[in-house]
Design an enzyme around this catalytic site. Structure first.
Site, PDB file in Angstrom:
ATOM      1  N   CYS A   1      35.829 -39.573  68.336  1.00  7.86           N
ATOM      2  CA  CYS A   1      36.557 -40.830  68.132  1.00  7.86           C
ATOM      3  C   CYS A   1      35.673 -41.872  67.450  1.00  7.86           C
ATOM      4  O   CYS A   1      34.688 -42.338  68.027  1.00  7.86           O
ATOM      5  CB  CYS A   1      37.039 -41.318  69.506  1.00  7.86           C
ATOM      6  SG  CYS A   1      37.622 -43.015  69.542  1.00  7.86           S
TER       7      CYS A   1
ATOM      8  N   CYS B   1      35.378 -45.196  69.253  1.00 10.04           N
ATOM      9  CA  CYS B   1      34.552 -44.991  70.459  1.00 10.04           C
ATOM     10  C   CYS B   1      33.069 -45.061  70.096  1.00 10.04           C
ATOM     11  O   CYS B   1      32.283 -45.703  70.807  1.00 10.04           O
ATOM     12  CB  CYS B   1      34.842 -43.633  71.102  1.00 10.04           C
ATOM     13  SG  CYS B   1      36.547 -43.410  71.676  1.00 10.04           S
TER      14      CYS B   1
END
Length: 127
Positions: A30, A33
């Site tokens: 991600c 993230c």
């Protein structure tokens, strides 16, 4: 305090045994993230009185499902075992710092009183 990794096995214990816990639900693949990770880590160093935990959603799919994680990163904050914040998306450093301060400033006596009132109302309506 540095961030800690938690799993299904340690999640409840972490929330129960600590006054304030932030939980970052994330995954390696991600992009947002990965962008938020340094902000989360740097903030954790500034607040040794707060636990900053991370949950790898790929390795802990059951926990992610139980927490209703549908988008990552998702940030949750618990105070005295009560979920007081939950939001998907990465926060900029300044916004995250403000959030940490806001969670620290919550009047938990008022929160617990509100929860008790809601519980009492639910019992009354069920009878």
């Amino acid at each position: 305090m540095a961030t800690i990794d938690i799993t299904e096995a340690t999640f409840d214990q972490t929330i129960t045994e600590n006054g304030i816990v932030f939980v970052d639900f994330w995954a390696d693949w991600c992009g947002p993230c990965r962008q938020f990770a340094p902000v989360y880590s740097a903030t954790s160093e500034k607040h040794p009185d707060v636990v900053f935990a991370k949950v790898d959603t790929d390795a802990n799919q059951g926990l992610a499902a139980a927490a209703n994680i549908t988008s990552i990163p998702t940030l949750m904050a618990f105070r005295d075992k009560v979920l007081v914040f939950s939001q998907p998306g990465a926060l900029p450093a300044a916004a995250f710092a403000e959030l940490v301060d806001a969670v620290k400033g919550i009047d938990m006596a008022a929160v617990h009183a509100e929860i008790a009132a809601q519980d009492a109302a639910a019992v009354d309506s069920a009878e």
